[in-house]
Design a protein around this motif. Sequence first.
Motif, mmCIF file in Angstrom:
data_model
loop_
_atom_site.group_PDB
_atom_site.id
_atom_site.type_symbol
_atom_site.label_atom_id
_atom_site.label_comp_id
_atom_site.label_asym_id
_atom_site.label_seq_id
_atom_site.Cartn_x
_atom_site.Cartn_y
_atom_site.Cartn_z
ATOM 1 N N ILE A 81 29.317 48.750 -16.228
ATOM 2 C CA ILE A 81 28.887 47.553 -15.507
ATOM 3 C C ILE A 81 30.048 47.186 -14.594
ATOM 4 O O ILE A 81 31.039 46.590 -15.027
ATOM 5 C CB ILE A 81 28.561 46.383 -16.461
ATOM 6 N N LEU A 82 29.961 47.558 -13.345
ATOM 7 C CA LEU A 82 31.068 47.332 -12.416
ATOM 8 C C LEU A 82 30.993 45.926 -11.846
ATOM 9 O O LEU A 82 30.000 45.535 -11.235
ATOM 10 C CB LEU A 82 31.031 48.369 -11.291
ATOM 11 N N LEU A 83 32.055 45.165 -12.046
ATOM 12 C CA LEU A 83 32.094 43.763 -11.639
ATOM 13 C C LEU A 83 32.671 43.631 -10.231
ATOM 14 O O LEU A 83 33.750 44.128 -9.937
ATOM 15 C CB LEU A 83 32.937 42.963 -12.627
ATOM 16 N N THR A 84 31.936 42.934 -9.382
ATOM 17 C CA THR A 84 32.373 42.747 -8.004
ATOM 18 C C THR A 84 33.411 41.638 -7.915
ATOM 19 O O THR A 84 33.694 40.928 -8.894
ATOM 20 C CB THR A 84 31.176 42.383 -7.112
ATOM 21 N N ASN A 85 33.955 41.462 -6.721
ATOM 22 C CA ASN A 85 34.884 40.354 -6.493
ATOM 23 C C ASN A 85 34.217 39.016 -6.767
ATOM 24 O O ASN A 85 34.865 38.075 -7.223
ATOM 25 C CB ASN A 85 35.403 40.399 -5.059
ATOM 26 N N LEU A 126 38.161 41.925 -21.357
ATOM 27 C CA LEU A 126 37.102 41.617 -20.391
ATOM 28 C C LEU A 126 36.501 42.900 -19.818
ATOM 29 O O LEU A 126 35.271 43.072 -19.794
ATOM 30 C CB LEU A 126 37.663 40.754 -19.259
ATOM 31 N N LEU A 127 37.351 43.792 -19.363
ATOM 32 C CA LEU A 127 36.867 44.981 -18.671
ATOM 33 C C LEU A 127 36.269 46.008 -19.621
ATOM 34 O O LEU A 127 35.252 46.643 -19.299
ATOM 35 C CB LEU A 127 38.006 45.602 -17.854
ATOM 36 N N THR A 128 36.862 46.199 -20.799
ATOM 37 C CA THR A 128 36.318 47.188 -21.727
ATOM 38 C C THR A 128 34.972 46.737 -22.282
ATOM 39 O O THR A 128 34.148 47.585 -22.661
ATOM 40 C CB THR A 128 37.285 47.469 -22.885
ATOM 41 N N TYR A 129 34.742 45.441 -22.330
ATOM 42 C CA TYR A 129 33.427 44.956 -22.784
ATOM 43 C C TYR A 129 32.324 45.370 -21.806
ATOM 44 O O TYR A 129 31.153 45.470 -22.185
ATOM 45 C CB TYR A 129 33.449 43.434 -22.945
ATOM 46 N N HIS A 130 32.668 45.611 -20.566
ATOM 47 C CA HIS A 130 31.681 45.997 -19.560
ATOM 48 C C HIS A 130 31.571 47.525 -19.407
ATOM 49 O O HIS A 130 30.989 48.003 -18.435
ATOM 50 C CB HIS A 130 32.028 45.344 -18.219
ATOM 51 N N ILE A 131 32.140 48.257 -20.379
ATOM 52 C CA ILE A 131 31.933 49.705 -20.459
ATOM 53 C C ILE A 131 31.078 49.957 -21.691
ATOM 54 O O ILE A 131 31.513 49.741 -22.827
ATOM 55 C CB ILE A 131 33.261 50.474 -20.556
ATOM 56 N N VAL A 132 29.855 50.395 -21.478
ATOM 57 C CA VAL A 132 28.887 50.573 -22.552
ATOM 58 C C VAL A 132 28.891 52.024 -23.010
ATOM 59 O O VAL A 132 28.884 52.948 -22.189
ATOM 60 C CB VAL A 132 27.474 50.169 -22.076
ATOM 61 N N ARG A 133 28.891 52.225 -24.302
ATOM 62 C CA ARG A 133 28.938 53.578 -24.850
ATOM 63 C C ARG A 133 27.596 54.288 -24.653
ATOM 64 O O ARG A 133 26.543 53.751 -24.997
ATOM 65 C CB ARG A 133 29.297 53.545 -26.336
ATOM 66 N N GLY A 134 27.646 55.481 -24.101
ATOM 67 C CA GLY A 134 26.432 56.240 -23.851
ATOM 68 C C GLY A 134 25.899 56.002 -22.448
ATOM 69 O O GLY A 134 26.339 55.083 -21.747
ATOM 70 N N GLU A 135 24.962 56.829 -22.032
ATOM 71 C CA GLU A 135 24.382 56.709 -20.702
ATOM 72 C C GLU A 135 23.060 55.945 -20.790
ATOM 73 O O GLU A 135 22.105 56.398 -21.427
ATOM 74 C CB GLU A 135 24.164 58.098 -20.086
#
Length: 234
Positions: A81-85, A126-135
């Motif tokens: 989940i890429l967070l924008t500015n 914050l940032l690792t929470y927006h990396i979801v395991r699996g595709e």
Amino acid sequence: MKVFRYFIGLALFCFSLSSCTLFGLDFQSNEEYEAKEADNKVNMTIWEFIQDRPDIFSTLIEGIQYAGIEDLYKEPGNTHILLTNSALSSGDNCFWQKNPVILPGTAEAIAATAWEQYDKKIVRELLTYHIVRGEWSYFNIDSSDRWIETYGDGQFSYNRDGQTLKGDTAVMCIKAGHDRNLPLQLNNFEWNYRGLLAASSGSCRTTNIHARDGYIHVSDWWQPRPSRYFMNQE
């Protein structure tokens, strides 16, 4: 007069037919509809995709580098989940605004202006929470709530109703909204700091981008973490 109007109308109709060809808007040559599929693949890795768009990901790039987690964005087989500015540093609901800091020598909490004003652990969480395991994409997501593990640590704290509470899980709720556009919604539940999202309001502005090493969903909203209490598990 009626005959004159008939010929004028006929001439306009004929011109409209020819103009379709003239301006490159050719009519379909046969009655069989030929469906076209949009290609959602990009010929780059997720990390390359982020670096290719500093216009919207400059704050994210700085946060990743500050937290020292570049390797996580190069690990294949995950969903990002890429967070924008707009999600992180710009606007009333961005992370910097919702998580004010107290600068050395001051007593008043103000909106942050740089990642260095936070502990690296906070930025990393914050940032690792927006990396979801699996595709995860529209191929395996539907309109039901699906709680999926992230790379965020299990222990964390969050603010609700002016109180700092402890959470004990780092999962994210992902589902497709009940809308013909199927907006991808994240953590769409009542205690979310934005309130319950409308059915047509997607948390992600761009979805289902298939990079060489995983899936990308781009969001203008950062996500708070739910606890077991709000997941009805206690």
